[in-house]
Design a protein around this motif. Structure first.
Motif, PDB file in Angstrom:
ATOM      1  N   ARG A  55       0.842  -1.184   0.000  1.00 20.23           N
ATOM      2  CA  ARG A  55       0.000   0.000   0.000  1.00 20.23           C
ATOM      3  C   ARG A  55       0.883   1.241   0.000  1.00 20.23           C
ATOM      4  O   ARG A  55       1.744   1.393   0.872  1.00 20.23           O
ATOM      5  N   SER A  56       0.701   2.083  -1.005  1.00 18.50           N
ATOM      6  CA  SER A  56       1.452   3.348  -1.122  1.00 18.50           C
ATOM      7  C   SER A  56       2.959   3.109  -1.155  1.00 18.50           C
ATOM      8  O   SER A  56       3.737   3.850  -0.531  1.00 18.50           O
ATOM      9  N   LYS A  58       4.711   0.796   0.261  1.00 18.91           N
ATOM     10  CA  LYS A  58       5.255   0.088   1.410  1.00 18.91           C
ATOM     11  C   LYS A  58       4.415  -1.151   1.690  1.00 18.91           C
ATOM     12  O   LYS A  58       3.383  -1.382   1.055  1.00 18.91           O
ATOM     13  N   THR A  76       3.562  -0.878   9.324  1.00 18.33           N
ATOM     14  CA  THR A  76       3.961  -0.634   7.934  1.00 18.33           C
ATOM     15  C   THR A  76       5.476  -0.702   7.838  1.00 18.33           C
ATOM     16  O   THR A  76       6.177  -0.082   8.646  1.00 18.33           O
TER      17      THR A  76
END
Length: 214
Positions: A55-56, A58, A76
């Motif tokens: 996600r994004s 990472k 994360t």
């Protein structure tokens, strides 16, 4: 007498467009952006590691609590290996040692949380992720050093081969051992004795000399 006029009984012109019906105007199923109807979009899950998704840019890790619908957020991380290790530590704490892990060989090295609370499990997962980061960096450094050593060995082998090709054994070429023995033997031999002619021989005596002839 009134005639029974029904517009539906009037034949339509073949060139006219068909009259829409109630079924045709009902809304149909909405397709997802991914393509066909009902097909879920890509979730960003890793093709090999479980419990993580991208996600994004990472990698996030989470785990569902046993016999519950709630999930525990594990953090994360910049690499999938770190997120996968965080999931492993949480899975061991919640599901036991028989659960499937991303890194089974590291089963005994994962930290044990102080309790089954979400905060303690999250802390153990973060510790496991940090250990995975250190291990990955150490393995990368070892591989780099090994590759550098292999390249140096290949360079040394090439240099040695060129030196061996250019080397000329002068002793073998000149037969040096036998030459030295011959020189030493020659020094032990007495030089030949040269006898000079007497004055009488030079005056034409009766003796033979190099100039006599018959």
């Amino acid at each position: 007498m009134a005639s029974n006029y029904n517009p539906s009984n009037v034949p339509q012109n073949p060139n006219d467009p068909p009259t829409p019906t109630a079924d045709a105007t009902s809304p149909g199923p909405v397709q997802s952006p991914g393509g066909s109807s009902g097909q879920p979009a890509l979730s960003g899950r890793h093709p090999m590691y479980r419990g993580i998704r991208k996600r994004s840019g990472k990698w996030v890790s989470e785990i569902r609590e046993p016999r519950k619908t709630t999930r525990i957020w594990l953090g994360t991380y910049p690499t999938p290996e770190m997120a996968a290790a965080a999931y492993d530590a949480a899975a061991l704490a919640l599901k036991g040692h028989d659960t499937a892990l991303n890194f089974p060989n590291s089963r005994l090295t994962y930290p044990t949380p102080a309790s089954a609370s979400a905060s303690d499990i999250r802390a153990a997962a973060a510790s496991a992720a940090e250990a995975a980061r250190v291990r990955t960096e150490s393995e990368s450094s070892s591989r780099g050093a090994q590759q550098a050593q292999e390249q140096e060995q290949e360079t040394n082998v090439g240099t040695t081969s060129r030196v061996e090709e250019e080397f000329v054994d002068e002793e073998e070429l000149l037969n040096m051992p036998n030459l030295l023995v011959d020189m030493a033997g020659g020094m032990l031999v007495s030089p030949p004795r040269i006898e000079s002619n007497s004055s009488s021989d030079e005056s034409g005596g009766g003796g033979d000399n190099l100039w006599s002839y018959t």
